[in-house]
Design a protein around this motif. Structure first.
Motif, PDB file in Angstrom:
ATOM      1  N   ASP A  29       6.696 -31.991  72.072  1.00 23.87           N
ATOM      2  CA  ASP A  29       5.951 -30.823  71.581  1.00 23.87           C
ATOM      3  C   ASP A  29       6.486 -29.542  72.212  1.00 23.87           C
ATOM      4  O   ASP A  29       5.744 -28.628  72.515  1.00 23.87           O
ATOM      5  N   THR A  30       7.810 -29.508  72.392  1.00 26.09           N
ATOM      6  CA  THR A  30       8.444 -28.336  72.971  1.00 26.09           C
ATOM      7  C   THR A  30       9.409 -27.709  71.966  1.00 26.09           C
ATOM      8  O   THR A  30       9.921 -28.400  71.087  1.00 26.09           O
ATOM      9  N   PRO A  31       9.656 -26.405  72.099  1.00 28.45           N
ATOM     10  CA  PRO A  31      10.599 -25.757  71.177  1.00 28.45           C
ATOM     11  C   PRO A  31      11.954 -26.470  71.183  1.00 28.45           C
ATOM     12  O   PRO A  31      12.431 -26.911  72.221  1.00 28.45           O
TER      13      PRO A  31
ATOM     14  N   ASN B 142       8.824 -33.554  66.351  1.00 28.34           N
ATOM     15  CA  ASN B 142       8.270 -32.508  67.200  1.00 28.34           C
ATOM     16  C   ASN B 142       6.920 -32.089  66.631  1.00 28.34           C
ATOM     17  O   ASN B 142       6.799 -31.811  65.441  1.00 28.34           O
TER      18      ASN B 142
ATOM     19  N   ILE C 170       4.482 -29.261  66.683  1.00 28.70           N
ATOM     20  CA  ILE C 170       4.432 -27.861  67.096  1.00 28.70           C
ATOM     21  C   ILE C 170       3.105 -27.238  66.683  1.00 28.70           C
ATOM     22  O   ILE C 170       2.526 -27.601  65.662  1.00 28.70           O
ATOM     23  N   ASN C 171       2.659 -26.319  67.496  1.00 29.69           N
ATOM     24  CA  ASN C 171       1.442 -25.577  67.182  1.00 29.69           C
ATOM     25  C   ASN C 171       1.874 -24.303  66.482  1.00 29.69           C
ATOM     26  O   ASN C 171       2.560 -23.464  67.063  1.00 29.69           O
ATOM     27  N   TYR C 172       1.494 -24.183  65.219  1.00 28.91           N
ATOM     28  CA  TYR C 172       1.867 -23.010  64.424  1.00 28.91           C
ATOM     29  C   TYR C 172       0.597 -22.401  63.845  1.00 28.91           C
ATOM     30  O   TYR C 172      -0.085 -23.037  63.043  1.00 28.91           O
TER      31      TYR C 172
END
Length: 159
Positions: free
Chosen positions: A106-108, A118, A120-122
């Motif tokens: 969960d990292t860029p 991944n 991701i929080n968007y």
């Protein structure tokens, strides 16, 4: 619950649902073996994983293993690599590259670095990025339904 706990509660649910759309090369098996969910690095999930304990996926018991050692990563079906292992990410992904292991982070740039999924929080929502190159290497079969919900990522190639 704090915002981080809320995020990881959602991510734990995503992990459970994610494996429902993945087939490992050893399926179907006469006697279903457990699915091992492994967590490498800091325990960012905390009690959020209680949400998915004792669940089954296609008749396979789900077993959660936290704080695994590097030598144990090849025994996992799903390997969540915590951001605390960012400096070791390349060696971890290299070690798992040709094994049927669903690597999740969960990292860029996790997916473009070679990780398979991944989270991701968007804009307050959990979104999926999937690295198709990594999926082909691992021989995991990803449902087209899952692929249609994800942003497909190309791997960054070393020059």
């Amino acid at each position: 619950m704090s915002q981080v706990s809320d995020d990881y509660f959602l991510k734990s649910t995503f992990l459970l649902n994610l494996v429902r759309f993945i087939e490992w090369p050893d399926e179907p098996m006469p006697k279903p073996e457990p699915l091992y969910f492994c967590f490498f690095g800091n325990d960012s999930f905390g009690t959020a994983l209680d949400n998915i304990r004792e669940k089954t996926v296609r008749g396979r018991e789900l077993i959660i293993r936290k704080n695994i050692a590097f030598f144990e990563i090849k025994t996992c079906h799903l390997l969540f690599i915590d951001a605390s292992k960012k400096e070791e990410l390349n060696s971890i992904l290299e070690a798992t590259a040709n094994y049927p292991i669903l690597t999740v982070g969960d990292t860029p740039d996790f997916a473009s670095a070679g990780g398979l999924v991944n989270l991701i929080n968007y804009q307050g929502r959990i979104m999926l990025e999937i690295n198709i190159d990594a999926a082909q290497r691992t021989q995991l079969r990803i449902s087209s339904r899952l692929l249609s919900l994800a942003r497909l990522i190309e791997e960054k190639r070393s020059q």
